[in-house]
Write a protein that holds these residues in place. Structure first.
Motif, PDB file in Angstrom:
ATOM      1  N   MET A   1       0.847  -1.177   0.000  1.00 26.99           N
ATOM      2  CA  MET A   1       0.000   0.000   0.000  1.00 26.99           C
ATOM      3  C   MET A   1       0.890   1.237   0.000  1.00 26.99           C
ATOM      4  N   ARG A   2       0.667   2.101  -0.944  1.00 30.52           N
ATOM      5  CA  ARG A   2       1.443   3.343  -1.077  1.00 30.52           C
ATOM      6  C   ARG A   2       0.622   4.500  -0.521  1.00 30.52           C
ATOM      7  N   VAL A   3       1.128   5.078   0.573  1.00 27.02           N
ATOM      8  CA  VAL A   3       0.418   6.161   1.259  1.00 27.02           C
ATOM      9  C   VAL A   3       1.222   7.440   1.097  1.00 27.02           C
ATOM     10  N   GLN A   4       0.553   8.486   0.635  1.00 30.70           N
ATOM     11  CA  GLN A   4       1.188   9.794   0.579  1.00 30.70           C
ATOM     12  C   GLN A   4       0.471  10.709   1.566  1.00 30.70           C
ATOM     13  N   VAL A   5       1.253  11.355   2.425  1.00 33.37           N
ATOM     14  CA  VAL A   5       0.724  12.268   3.438  1.00 33.37           C
ATOM     15  C   VAL A   5       1.111  13.679   3.022  1.00 33.37           C
ATOM     16  N   VAL A   6       0.120  14.504   2.772  1.00 37.01           N
ATOM     17  CA  VAL A   6       0.348  15.867   2.286  1.00 37.01           C
ATOM     18  C   VAL A   6       0.731  16.774   3.444  1.00 37.01           C
ATOM     19  N   VAL A   7       1.780  17.574   3.248  1.00 39.37           N
ATOM     20  CA  VAL A   7       2.122  18.619   4.216  1.00 39.37           C
ATOM     21  C   VAL A   7       2.178  19.949   3.474  1.00 39.37           C
ATOM     22  N   PHE A   8       1.918  21.032   4.198  1.00 40.30           N
ATOM     23  CA  PHE A   8       1.807  22.358   3.594  1.00 40.30           C
ATOM     24  C   PHE A   8       2.112  23.391   4.664  1.00 40.30           C
ATOM     25  N   PRO A  61      -0.430  11.748  -7.833  1.00 42.33           N
ATOM     26  CA  PRO A  61      -1.597  10.888  -7.655  1.00 42.33           C
ATOM     27  C   PRO A  61      -1.406   9.468  -8.176  1.00 42.33           C
ATOM     28  N   GLU A  62      -0.670   9.324  -9.245  1.00 39.54           N
ATOM     29  CA  GLU A  62      -0.478   7.985  -9.817  1.00 39.54           C
ATOM     30  C   GLU A  62       0.388   7.083  -8.941  1.00 39.54           C
ATOM     31  N   ASP A  63       1.070   7.652  -7.966  1.00 37.49           N
ATOM     32  CA  ASP A  63       1.940   6.873  -7.077  1.00 37.49           C
ATOM     33  C   ASP A  63       1.331   6.650  -5.696  1.00 37.49           C
ATOM     34  N   ALA A  64       0.026   6.902  -5.553  1.00 37.94           N
ATOM     35  CA  ALA A  64      -0.612   6.777  -4.230  1.00 37.94           C
ATOM     36  C   ALA A  64      -1.845   5.897  -4.307  1.00 37.94           C
ATOM     37  N   ASP A  65      -1.914   4.960  -3.376  1.00 36.70           N
ATOM     38  CA  ASP A  65      -3.148   4.196  -3.172  1.00 36.70           C
ATOM     39  C   ASP A  65      -4.028   4.903  -2.142  1.00 36.70           C
TER      40      ASP A  65
END
Length: 195
Positions: A1-8, A61-65
């Motif tokens: 599972m590929r999770v991306q966590v957005v920070v800003f 987006p293409e690299d995140a489940d």
């Protein structure tokens, strides 16, 4: 599972670090990869309480489940935090078009709302933003974690712990979730509301 966590700029530290730690622990025993990403180009991010991060990746987006959107600064008027992300039309468009499971932590749910993702859906957020979430067309559920299929939201700053543990249980099983809880010495709060 590929999770991306957005920070800003202005992201709440607890909102993103709790999922990073929980999912990182789960990743030691399974195929979970967690990556911090920005809403745009990679670079330095200053969090709500001054923590500075050098983020090497922009969101792809293409690299995140799974895409996790934390909150922070919803009631601030300095132009940072989720209010700024809520005005980022390019990010909101890409978020809407993404097939990834969308997760909103605390007022990160309001970013999902700004993208139209919560409209007509069951969701929760920080107590101070629940009226705004309802006004945007969401069905607000007073629960710590709300799982509405391909949309998961958590209410409150520390809900990132509970949301991430729920993700571990949902995708890797209760045994793995219990192992992570044991290491963290943390017991989940509340019942996960599921449709």
């Amino acid at each position: 599972m590929r999770v991306q966590v957005v920070v800003f700029e202005g992201v709440e530290e607890q909102d993103f670090i709790a999922p990073v730690e929980v999912l990182g622990m789960a990743g030691r025993a399974s195929d979970v990869r967690t990556t911090l990403v920005t809403t745009g180009e990679p670079g330095r991010v200053t969090c709500a309480y001054g923590t500075r991060l050098d983020v090497e990746h922009g969101w792809s987006p293409e690299d995140a489940d799974v895409i996790v959107v934390p909150g922070g600064g919803y009631n601030r008027n300095d132009g940072s935090g989720v209010r700024k992300v809520m005005r980022d039309e390019d990010f909101l468009r890409r978020l809407t078009e993404s097939a990834a499971l969308k997760v909103g932590i605390c007022t990160g749910a309001m970013v999902l709302s700004a993208a139209g993702i919560t409209k007509g859906r069951n969701a929760t957020t920080h107590h101070a933003a629940k009226a705004d979430l309802a006004a945007s067309g969401a069905t607000v559920i007073n629960a710590r974690v709300v799982d509405d299929g391909d949309l998961i939201t958590g209410g409150g700053v520390t809900s990132g712990l509970d949301v991430a543990l729920w993700l571990v249980e949902r995708f890797l099983g209760a045994g793995t979730a219990c192992q992570v809880e044991t290491v963290l010495e943390y017991e989940r709060r509340g019942t996960v509301w599921r449709r």
